[in-house]
Motif scaffolding. Structure first.
Motif, PDB file in Angstrom:
ATOM      1  N   VAL A 118      11.000   7.746 -10.678  1.00 20.04           N
ATOM      2  CA  VAL A 118       9.802   6.931 -11.172  1.00 20.04           C
ATOM      3  C   VAL A 118       9.948   5.706 -10.974  1.00 20.04           C
ATOM      4  O   VAL A 118       9.320   4.807 -10.091  1.00 20.04           O
ATOM      5  CB  VAL A 118       9.279   7.217 -12.488  1.00 20.04           C
ATOM      6  N   PHE A 119      10.958   4.893 -11.292  1.00 20.43           N
ATOM      7  CA  PHE A 119      11.004   3.067 -10.572  1.00 20.43           C
ATOM      8  C   PHE A 119      10.875   3.802  -9.538  1.00 20.43           C
ATOM      9  O   PHE A 119      10.440   2.775  -8.891  1.00 20.43           O
ATOM     10  CB  PHE A 119      12.204   3.202 -10.769  1.00 20.43           C
ATOM     11  N   TRP A 120      11.829   4.470  -8.104  1.00 21.17           N
ATOM     12  CA  TRP A 120      11.686   3.869  -6.987  1.00 21.17           C
ATOM     13  C   TRP A 120      10.749   4.306  -6.271  1.00 21.17           C
ATOM     14  O   TRP A 120       9.875   3.818  -5.293  1.00 21.17           O
ATOM     15  CB  TRP A 120      13.227   4.662  -6.214  1.00 21.17           C
ATOM     16  N   LEU A 121       9.297   5.251  -7.218  1.00 26.24           N
ATOM     17  CA  LEU A 121       8.409   5.912  -6.711  1.00 26.24           C
ATOM     18  C   LEU A 121       7.356   4.520  -6.519  1.00 26.24           C
ATOM     19  O   LEU A 121       7.031   4.434  -5.524  1.00 26.24           O
ATOM     20  CB  LEU A 121       7.727   7.332  -6.960  1.00 26.24           C
ATOM     21  N   VAL A 122       6.817   4.555  -6.947  1.00 22.11           N
ATOM     22  CA  VAL A 122       6.428   2.648  -7.907  1.00 22.11           C
ATOM     23  C   VAL A 122       6.528   1.967  -7.185  1.00 22.11           C
ATOM     24  O   VAL A 122       5.774   1.435  -6.085  1.00 22.11           O
ATOM     25  CB  VAL A 122       7.189   2.547  -9.760  1.00 22.11           C
ATOM     26  N   ILE A 123       8.423   1.553  -6.779  1.00 22.76           N
ATOM     27  CA  ILE A 123       8.549   0.422  -5.500  1.00 22.76           C
ATOM     28  C   ILE A 123       8.089   1.218  -4.468  1.00 22.76           C
ATOM     29  O   ILE A 123       7.230   0.430  -3.564  1.00 22.76           O
ATOM     30  CB  ILE A 123       9.752  -0.302  -5.329  1.00 22.76           C
ATOM     31  N   THR A 124       7.917   2.051  -3.943  1.00 23.96           N
ATOM     32  CA  THR A 124       8.082   2.503  -2.505  1.00 23.96           C
ATOM     33  C   THR A 124       6.328   2.491  -2.828  1.00 23.96           C
ATOM     34  O   THR A 124       5.746   1.889  -1.293  1.00 23.96           O
ATOM     35  CB  THR A 124       8.289   4.103  -1.894  1.00 23.96           C
ATOM     36  N   LEU A 125       5.595   3.260  -3.741  1.00 30.21           N
ATOM     37  CA  LEU A 125       3.858   3.223  -3.016  1.00 30.21           C
ATOM     38  C   LEU A 125       3.114   1.309  -3.019  1.00 30.21           C
ATOM     39  O   LEU A 125       2.705   1.138  -2.395  1.00 30.21           O
ATOM     40  CB  LEU A 125       3.383   3.887  -3.980  1.00 30.21           C
ATOM     41  N   VAL A 126       4.362   1.045  -3.837  1.00 25.88           N
ATOM     42  CA  VAL A 126       3.424  -0.240  -4.060  1.00 25.88           C
ATOM     43  C   VAL A 126       3.910  -1.334  -3.027  1.00 25.88           C
ATOM     44  O   VAL A 126       2.782  -1.818  -1.859  1.00 25.88           O
ATOM     45  CB  VAL A 126       4.604  -1.662  -4.767  1.00 25.88           C
ATOM     46  N   VAL A 127       4.406  -0.409  -2.351  1.00 28.99           N
ATOM     47  CA  VAL A 127       5.364  -1.565  -0.767  1.00 28.99           C
ATOM     48  C   VAL A 127       4.144  -0.681  -0.276  1.00 28.99           C
ATOM     49  O   VAL A 127       3.727  -1.546   0.844  1.00 28.99           O
ATOM     50  CB  VAL A 127       6.576  -1.498   0.064  1.00 28.99           C
ATOM     51  N   ILE A 128       3.963   0.541   0.670  1.00 31.37           N
ATOM     52  CA  ILE A 128       3.678   1.146   1.081  1.00 31.37           C
ATOM     53  C   ILE A 128       1.316   0.242   1.389  1.00 31.37           C
ATOM     54  O   ILE A 128       1.376   0.584   1.753  1.00 31.37           O
ATOM     55  CB  ILE A 128       3.128   3.180   0.723  1.00 31.37           C
ATOM     56  N   PHE A 129       1.634   0.147  -0.091  1.00 35.51           N
ATOM     57  CA  PHE A 129       0.028   0.071  -0.302  1.00 35.51           C
ATOM     58  C   PHE A 129       0.028  -1.150   0.458  1.00 35.51           C
ATOM     59  O   PHE A 129      -0.958  -1.789   0.751  1.00 35.51           O
ATOM     60  CB  PHE A 129      -0.522  -0.407  -2.160  1.00 35.51           C
ATOM     61  N   LEU A 130       0.725  -2.146  -0.222  1.00 33.04           N
ATOM     62  CA  LEU A 130       0.504  -3.414   0.140  1.00 33.04           C
ATOM     63  C   LEU A 130       0.667  -3.631   1.896  1.00 33.04           C
ATOM     64  O   LEU A 130      -0.158  -4.723   2.850  1.00 33.04           O
ATOM     65  CB  LEU A 130       2.138  -5.061  -0.109  1.00 33.04           C
ATOM     66  N   VAL A 131       1.977  -3.361   2.426  1.00 36.70           N
ATOM     67  CA  VAL A 131       1.582  -3.272   4.419  1.00 36.70           C
ATOM     68  C   VAL A 131       1.157  -2.230   4.178  1.00 36.70           C
ATOM     69  O   VAL A 131      -0.260  -3.429   5.104  1.00 36.70           O
ATOM     70  CB  VAL A 131       2.581  -2.247   3.892  1.00 36.70           C
ATOM     71  N   LEU A 132       0.308  -1.186   4.023  1.00 39.05           N
ATOM     72  CA  LEU A 132      -0.851  -0.868   4.262  1.00 39.05           C
ATOM     73  C   LEU A 132      -2.491  -2.002   4.344  1.00 39.05           C
ATOM     74  O   LEU A 132      -3.309  -1.756   4.950  1.00 39.05           O
ATOM     75  CB  LEU A 132      -2.010   0.822   3.571  1.00 39.05           C
ATOM     76  N   SER A 133      -2.753  -2.117   2.574  1.00 38.11           N
ATOM     77  CA  SER A 133      -3.655  -2.874   3.007  1.00 38.11           C
ATOM     78  C   SER A 133      -4.146  -4.429   3.403  1.00 38.11           C
ATOM     79  O   SER A 133      -5.007  -4.406   4.077  1.00 38.11           O
ATOM     80  CB  SER A 133      -4.192  -2.908   1.256  1.00 38.11           C
TER      81      SER A 133
END
Lengths: 183, 256
Positions: free
Chosen positions: A36-51
């Motif tokens: 869960v920890f690494w997933l949240v990090i991953t999703l935040v990074v992807i979200f920031l890169v995309l948006s």
């Protein structure tokens, strides 16, 4: 093999001593926090890169392309309209030229006809003059021929009278011949 | 217990036919072999990082030329963009486009994790309930909170089917309520279950390949399953995303 010994051999509650999974690894509680920890990090990074970077960039590229396409279509329509105009102008020029050429041909034809008429009239006049002259010449010739006939007739009459043994009175003979010829 | 016993016995016997279809889903630390703590860098974390790299490569590096006539990678990035954008527009409506980056994040993560998981020896992050439950709960909580913030108590109209006869409405309300709370469960288990099942089946066929007589059939079956898994990888990402759009639509327009 009993499950108790098994558990004792296991490295953790999810992995046995051979390094294989015990049951479904998906249900192993030991790993959930980490995943869960690494997933949240991953999703935040992807979200920031995309948006922040990717989506605005793609949106601008798509908008730009749409704009370019719209402009190009407008330009193409403009060019098409110009081509139609040029075609119409060409057709107009062609029609004008045809009318003009016909007018020129007509004028030339008229001019030639007038010249021809003048020449014909002149020729006619010359011909009639020549004819009149000829007629006069013929009349002269005929008149002189009649005179000659009279002279020949008098001479012949005098000669005949002389042969018949008479003394010819040339004045009388001339009168008689003229009388006869008239009669 | 049965599977444990079977697995270990087979391994202990050292026979040629060894099935460990679930070993591929084990989370292991990349460095050393201690216990997996909260911040340990594991194979799961590694493949999440690779998913990030793949997404950055496609969506950022691939589109860096901003070409009017797109290159291949830019074309794929634009395709993904248009695919999700159109989906939200069609399913949720124009007012759902505000949430486009969130839904795009979900779609891109799931689709790249699914496809990266198809690389031999890789780790499929989306085959774990821990991952898909987080994704599904994020959608569920967001949609529920959003529904109440946007519509207030009118959001409860989602459970009160006004087109049904009055006598039936309380029963329908209970059914609707149950189905609403089952959403995150089905949402997460569908994705992880599909991905896990396909990978496990491939591993089982791979185990049969050890027997010389069966191995050609087994390898053919692996090839066929792999083709199917490529389909599943995309379809499950699509299904997850479109369900997110449907739930979002319920939150924005709760009337039936």
């Amino acid at each position: 093999m009993a499950s108790e010994t098994h558990a004792a051999e296991a490295v953790s509650s999810c992995v046995d001593s051979h390094g294989s999974a015990l049951g479904m690894p998906q249900l192993c509680g030991d790993w959930i926090g980490n995943q869960v920890f690494w997933l949240v990090i991953t999703l935040v990074v992807i979200f920031l890169v995309l948006s922040r970077i990717a989506l605005p960039r793609i949106a601008s590229v798509l908008a730009e392309r749409q704009g370019t396409i719209t402009n190009d279509i407008a330009a193409a329509e403009d060019l098409k309209r110009k081509a139609l105009e040029a075609e119409a102008a060409y057709e107009q020029a062609l029609a004008d030229a045809r009318v003009q050429s016909q007018a020129i041909a007509q004028a030339t034809r008229d001019e030639i006809k007038a010249e021809l008429d003048v020449a014909l009239a002149k020729a006619d006049a010359e011909i009639s003059a020549k004819a009149a002259e000829s007629e006069k010449a013929i009349a002269d010739i005929r008149a002189s021929a009649l005179e000659n006939v009279e002279v020949v007739a008098k001479d012949t009459a005098e000669a005949i009278v002389a042969v018949l043994g008479g003394k010819a009175d040339s004045a009388k003979i001339a009168a008689a011949v003229s009388n006869r010829l008239k009669g | 217990m049965a599977t444990e016993a079977h697995g270990s016995e087979a391994a202990a016997e050292g026979s040629s036919l060894v099935f460990h279809p679930m070993d591929q889903f084990m989370v292991e630390p990349l460095f050393g072999d201690g216990a997996v703590g909260m911040f340990t860098i594991t194979n799961s974390a590694l493949w999440m990082f690779i998913a990030i790299l793949a997404i950055v490569g496609l969506m950022v590096v691939g589109t860096s030329r901003r070409a009017i006539v797109p290159t291949r990678s830019q074309s794929i990035a634009e395709l993904a963009y248009g695919f999700v954008y159109k989906m939200i527009e069609d399913v949720t409506g124009k007012d759902g486009l505000v949430y486009f980056p969130y839904i795009m994040t979900l779609f891109m993560f799931i689709v790249s994790a699914n496809f990266l998981g198809l690389i031999p020896m890789s780790f499929t992050t989306t085959s774990h309930f821990a991952v898909t439950v987080v994704l599904a709960m994020a959608v569920f909580l967001t949609v529920t909170i959003l529904g109440f913030v946007k519509n207030g108590s009118k959001f409860l109209g989602l459970f009160w089917v006004s087109s049904a006869p009055l006598a039936l409405r309380p029963i329908l309300a209970i059914i609707e309520l149950i189905s609403y709370f089952v959403r995150p469960v089905s949402h997460s288990i569908r994705l992880a279950g599909n991905v896990m099942a396909g990978h496990a089946v491939i591993k089982v066929f791979a185990g049969f390949a050890a027997i010389a007589v069966i191995s050609p059939v087994s390898i053919l079956a692996i090839t066929a399953m792999y083709g199917l898994e490529i389909l599943v990888a995309f379809i499950q990402a699509y299904v997850f995303t479109i369900l997110t759009c449907v739930y979002l639509k319920d939150a924005l327009h709760p009337s039936h």
